[in-house]
Write a protein that holds these residues in place. Structure first.
Motif, PDB file in Angstrom:
ATOM      1  N   ILE A   1     -52.901  97.544  39.350  1.00 27.02           N
ATOM      2  CA  ILE A   1     -53.476  97.977  40.603  1.00 27.02           C
ATOM      3  C   ILE A   1     -54.317  99.683  40.295  1.00 27.02           C
ATOM      4  CG2 ILE A   1     -52.523  96.466  42.473  1.00 27.02           C
ATOM      5  CD1 ILE A   1     -50.737  99.352  42.928  1.00 27.02           C
ATOM      6  N   LEU A   2     -54.471 100.215  41.027  1.00 26.99           N
ATOM      7  CA  LEU A   2     -55.519 101.172  40.891  1.00 26.99           C
ATOM      8  C   LEU A   2     -54.625 101.800  41.304  1.00 26.99           C
ATOM      9  CD1 LEU A   2     -58.913 100.760  39.804  1.00 26.99           C
ATOM     10  CD2 LEU A   2     -57.616 101.825  38.037  1.00 26.99           C
TER      11      LEU A   2
ATOM     12  N   LYS B   1     -51.383  92.845  45.554  1.00 23.58           N
ATOM     13  CA  LYS B   1     -50.110  93.571  46.848  1.00 23.58           C
ATOM     14  C   LYS B   1     -49.754  94.759  45.874  1.00 23.58           C
ATOM     15  CE  LYS B   1     -48.042  88.326  47.255  1.00 23.58           C
ATOM     16  NZ  LYS B   1     -47.454  87.583  47.332  1.00 23.58           N
ATOM     17  N   ILE B   2     -49.407  95.580  47.638  1.00 25.60           N
ATOM     18  CA  ILE B   2     -49.345  97.084  47.594  1.00 25.60           C
ATOM     19  C   ILE B   2     -47.860  97.051  48.571  1.00 25.60           C
ATOM     20  CG2 ILE B   2     -51.312  98.029  48.653  1.00 25.60           C
ATOM     21  CD1 ILE B   2     -50.666 100.289  46.472  1.00 25.60           C
TER      22      ILE B   2
ATOM     23  N   ALA C   1     -45.785 102.020  43.883  1.00 23.58           N
ATOM     24  CA  ALA C   1     -46.220 101.065  44.937  1.00 23.58           C
ATOM     25  C   ALA C   1     -46.936  99.619  44.891  1.00 23.58           C
ATOM     26  CB  ALA C   1     -46.726 101.814  46.106  1.00 23.58           C
ATOM     27  N   SER C   2     -46.542  99.578  43.921  1.00 27.38           N
ATOM     28  CA  SER C   2     -47.432  97.698  43.764  1.00 27.38           C
ATOM     29  C   SER C   2     -45.767  97.047  44.406  1.00 27.38           C
ATOM     30  CB  SER C   2     -47.067  97.471  42.473  1.00 27.38           C
ATOM     31  OG  SER C   2     -47.675  95.680  42.134  1.00 27.38           O
ATOM     32  N   LYS C   3     -46.540  96.014  44.823  1.00 32.82           N
ATOM     33  CA  LYS C   3     -45.488  94.625  45.264  1.00 32.82           C
ATOM     34  C   LYS C   3     -45.820  93.449  44.464  1.00 32.82           C
ATOM     35  CE  LYS C   3     -44.483  93.307  49.733  1.00 32.82           C
ATOM     36  NZ  LYS C   3     -44.361  93.232  51.154  1.00 32.82           N
TER      37      LYS C   3
ATOM     38  N   ASN D   1     -55.849 100.803  45.289  1.00 33.97           N
ATOM     39  CA  ASN D   1     -57.075  99.814  45.335  1.00 33.97           C
ATOM     40  C   ASN D   1     -56.680  98.288  44.489  1.00 33.97           C
ATOM     41  OD1 ASN D   1     -60.221  99.604  45.204  1.00 33.97           O
ATOM     42  ND2 ASN D   1     -59.769  98.454  43.473  1.00 33.97           N
ATOM     43  N   LEU D   2     -57.287  97.616  45.070  1.00 28.26           N
ATOM     44  CA  LEU D   2     -56.528  95.668  44.511  1.00 28.26           C
ATOM     45  C   LEU D   2     -57.585  94.641  44.329  1.00 28.26           C
ATOM     46  CD1 LEU D   2     -54.077  95.907  47.840  1.00 28.26           C
ATOM     47  CD2 LEU D   2     -53.749  96.579  45.558  1.00 28.26           C
TER      48      LEU D   2
END
Length: 327
Positions: free
Chosen positions: A254-255, A277-278, A220-222, A289-290
């Protein structure tokens, strides 16, 4: 990480690629092994087995040297591009406590058996965004920009500020052939590895089947990499068919935890770099978590697997997300 591993009494570590960020290593005697591994993870709690897989940044250097380092380090376990390890535990009284004891000479139905499969997603994917790889020949080529086939895509990315100049220089130095020109190398799928993976998973009677690889299947990372289409197409059906419990990856910084079809996809890429970003409405996204450095801890027994996100806050480990998948 060492502090939490001491509290948790961790049994082993999974290192999911980009082990020698950013440029890989030159040979098995590269000083980075001491600087970035032996002397960085020096706490007593981390003097346990480490099981590794290769990431794209490892391939930018000498990936074979990382495999060779397994012969020089007692805790660095990276015997081949892809491999499987079965861990077996039994509950026993140790002093005044009941603990899971490893290295059993016999096996009982009440024992806990965990299969860990380390795969090489660079080979399955046929390289990465900037490099095409043919696993059958072992040859690589630079990916060309679609609008101008005479320019490497990594150069375009650097001009747009998406990669650093040092990364571009390293890739251009290591890979000379440009896709679309003479000697072009087409991106191919490592079907031999996929067949091995399917056979390994199918033959196992482990209570838990865990697969780890550097590239995500789903992410889902953006503004980073996101889903890996070739893994969605070729790897996901194998994981689903063999009822894998979890797939653990890095790559996106990210996590994150995504649940799809009974499989838990854990993205743990915030060990050395962070991202902010996600895509919050991503299908199956359970937790994330970002913009913090962190790692994950997985605790397993016969009936449940609990995963916890740990971040560094003022030099201390802090739990920020927890999920339990029950059998």
């Amino acid at each position: 990480m060492g502090k939490y591993a001491s509290m948790d009494k961790s049994r082993f570590v999974l290192a999911i690629g980009d082990n020698m960020y950013n440029f890989g290593v030159r040979n098995a005697n590269d000083p980075q092994f001491m600087e970035k591994f032996e002397e960085t993870f020096e706490e007593d709690s981390l003097q346990i087995p480490w099981y590794l897989c290769g990431g794209n940044h490892d391939y930018y250097g000498n990936i074979s040297a990382q495999i060779d380092y397994s012969k020089l380090s007692s805790r660095w376990n990276y015997p081949s591009y892809y491999y499987a390890v079965t861990k077996t535990y039994r509950q026993a009284k140790v002093g005044e406590r009941i603990e899971w004891v490893e290295n059993l000479r016999s096996f009982k139905s009440s024992d806990l058996k965990v299969l860990i499969v380390s795969i090489d997603t660079w080979r399955i994917n046929g390289g990465d965004t900037f490099v095409s790889f043919d696993p059958s020949s072992g040859k690589s080529a630079l990916v060309a920009d679609e609008r101008d086939r005479s320019i490497p895509l990594v150069t375009v990315a650097r001009r747009l500020g998406k990669v650093e100049k040092t990364t571009e220089d390293l890739i251009l130095d290591n890979y000379k052939t440009l896709g679309g020109s003479e000697g072009s190398i087409r991106r191919k799928v490592d079907y031999a590895q996929l067949r091995w993976l399917n056979q390994t998973l199918h033959a196992s009677d482990a209570d838990y089947k865990i697969v780890m690889g550097h590239f995500p299947v789903f992410s889902a990372s953006k503004g980073e990499h996101g889903d890996t289409p070739r893994l969605v197409e070729h790897l996901h059906p194998i994981l689903k068919y063999n009822k894998v419990d979890a797939y653990i990856n890095g790559h996106d910084h990210i996590l994150q935890h995504i649940s799809k079809g009974g499989i838990q996809f854990f993205g743990s890429g915030a060990g050395a770099r962070k991202h902010s970003k996600i895509q919050r409405d991503y299908n199956g996204l359970q937790g994330y978590n970002l913009d913090q450095y962190g790692f994950m801890v997985h605790q397993i027994n016969k009936t449940a697997m609990t995963t916890t996100f740990i971040v560094n806050e003022d030099g201390k480990p802090k739990e920020v997300y927890k999920f339990t998948a029950r059998k």
